[in-house]
Design an enzyme around this catalytic site. Structure first.
Site, mmCIF file in Angstrom:
data_model
loop_
_atom_site.group_PDB
_atom_site.id
_atom_site.type_symbol
_atom_site.label_atom_id
_atom_site.label_comp_id
_atom_site.label_asym_id
_atom_site.label_seq_id
_atom_site.Cartn_x
_atom_site.Cartn_y
_atom_site.Cartn_z
ATOM 1 N N ASP A 30 -2.927 1.274 -10.916
ATOM 2 C CA ASP A 30 -1.829 0.304 -10.896
ATOM 3 C C ASP A 30 -1.802 -0.369 -12.266
ATOM 4 O O ASP A 30 -2.742 -0.228 -13.052
ATOM 5 C CB ASP A 30 -2.086 -0.753 -9.802
ATOM 6 C CG ASP A 30 -1.014 -1.841 -9.783
ATOM 7 O OD1 ASP A 30 0.172 -1.510 -9.983
ATOM 8 O OD2 ASP A 30 -1.350 -3.020 -9.579
ATOM 9 N N SER A 31 -0.750 -1.113 -12.517
ATOM 10 C CA SER A 31 -0.660 -1.850 -13.781
ATOM 11 C C SER A 31 -1.722 -2.946 -13.861
ATOM 12 O O SER A 31 -2.066 -3.383 -14.946
ATOM 13 C CB SER A 31 0.725 -2.486 -13.891
ATOM 14 O OG SER A 31 0.993 -3.248 -12.733
ATOM 15 N N CYS A 65 1.340 1.627 -7.476
ATOM 16 C CA CYS A 65 2.245 0.729 -8.193
ATOM 17 C C CYS A 65 3.659 1.180 -7.848
ATOM 18 O O CYS A 65 4.004 2.353 -8.047
ATOM 19 C CB CYS A 65 1.992 0.846 -9.687
ATOM 20 S SG CYS A 65 3.166 -0.068 -10.697
ATOM 21 N N CYS A 113 6.444 -3.964 -3.840
ATOM 22 C CA CYS A 113 5.623 -4.223 -5.026
ATOM 23 C C CYS A 113 4.224 -4.463 -4.496
ATOM 24 O O CYS A 113 4.049 -5.193 -3.509
ATOM 25 C CB CYS A 113 6.127 -5.460 -5.769
ATOM 26 S SG CYS A 113 4.992 -6.030 -7.049
HETATM 27 N N1 DGL Z 1 2.151 -3.223 -9.497
HETATM 28 C C1 DGL Z 1 3.519 -3.448 -9.862
HETATM 29 C C2 DGL Z 1 4.435 -2.860 -8.785
HETATM 30 O O1 DGL Z 1 4.015 -2.571 -7.674
HETATM 31 C C3 DGL Z 1 3.820 -4.918 -10.042
HETATM 32 C C4 DGL Z 1 3.211 -5.536 -11.258
HETATM 33 C C5 DGL Z 1 3.862 -5.092 -12.534
HETATM 34 O O2 DGL Z 1 5.030 -5.449 -12.794
HETATM 35 O O3 DGL Z 1 3.208 -4.377 -13.268
HETATM 36 O O4 DGL Z 1 5.591 -2.664 -9.046
#
Ligand code: DGL
Length: 284
Positions: free
Chosen positions: A11-12, A74, A194
């Protein structure tokens, strides 16, 4: 059949830990390597080209560690880069959008509607990138042509969760700002599109119920994704057999690209547990 190789989850940043938590509950014998790209978070405000470049980097790191499947925890990456990763990489890949859409469909069909009326409308909350991509409406349309989807970008919710500001008037007002347009458009099911948002699930449910005067089912794509991963591992015959020693301390390895100490503290909030977990820093 027993495949001891770990699952690779990325994930980010922190949000994907909601998926890790669901995976650990659903698949207690699997090892997991989690990569949070904390040096580049957030992805949700970036262009698709940039998100794709970052996603390739994360996938490369996890594949070099010998993972047997990739879980893209993500929504933003799943929305804009999943097809490309699947075309480029030779291993099973699960994103969060398809499982989330499937769970939303089930939830919408379970909402009672008068005879002959269309099923409940689905509202999606997500990052700017996920909403702009139209990935959720597309994924729902692939499953059913009867369901209508309305969307709302909710950019303030990620920083609130990162900050740990998940209770009280501020998150409630922010959630209301984003949930109100969905309810006004007739949404009767809300998808948390998200991976950060499951932390705010209670607030979203409460605000949606207050605004609509109805109980609004909230779909958490983390749980749906864990189910999808379990199905995939069975189909691919790569499940790990139960260990003889159930107290296998090395089930989860956490990697980040920046700020491992603060990640460890916040990770505890997502994963539970007494002590902050160990987190290693790597470069992509
Ligand atoms: N993990 C990202 C998502 O599910 C959210 C956080 C981000 O914007 O990096 O879209």
């Amino acid at each position: 059949m027993s495949d001891p190789r770990p699952l690779g989850v990325f994930d980010s940043g922190l949000g994907g830990l909601t998926v890790v938590s669901a995976l650990m509950a659903a698949l207690p014998h699997e090892r997991i390597i989690y990569l949070g790209d904390t040096a580049r978070v957030p992805y949700g405000t970036r262009s698709p080209e940039t998100v794709i470049r970052y996603a390739r980097g994360c996938a490369r790191v996890l594949m070099a560690r010998g993972v047997k499947a990739l879980i893209v925890a993500c929504n933003t990456v799943s929305a804009v880069a999943l097809d490309l990763l699947r075309a480029e990489l030779d291993l099973p890949i699960v994103g969060v959008v398809e499982p989330g859409a499937r769970a939303a469909l089930r939830a919408a069909e379970a909402v009672p509607s008068p005879d002959g009326a269309p099923p409940a409308k689905i509202g999606v909350l997500g990052t700017l990138g996920t909403i702009a991509s139209g990935a959720y409406p597309r994924a729902v349309a692939r499953l059913s042509t009867r369901l209508e989807v309305v969307q709302q970008a909710a950019p303030l919710l990620v920083p609130l969760v990162e900050e740990g500001w998940i209770e009280g008037v501020v998150p409630e007002l922010a959630v209301e700002r984003y949930v109100a347009p969905l309810i006004e458009s007739g949404a009767r099911v809300i998808v948390l599109g998200c991976t950060h948002y499951p932390v705010l699930k209670g607030t979203v449910a409460q605000v949606a119920a207050r605004l609509s005067g109805l109980e609004v089912p909230i779909v958490d794509s983390a749980l749906a994704t864990a189910e999808a991963v379990e199905t995939l591992l069975r189909e691919e015959r790569v499940l790990r057999a139960p260990l003889r020693d159930a107290s296998d301390g090395s089930r989860l390895e956490l990697l980040v690209t920046d700020l491992p100490a603060s990640f460890a503290v916040t990770a505890r909030r997502f994963l539970g547990g007494e002590a902050a977990p160990e987190v290693a820093q790597i470069d992509l």
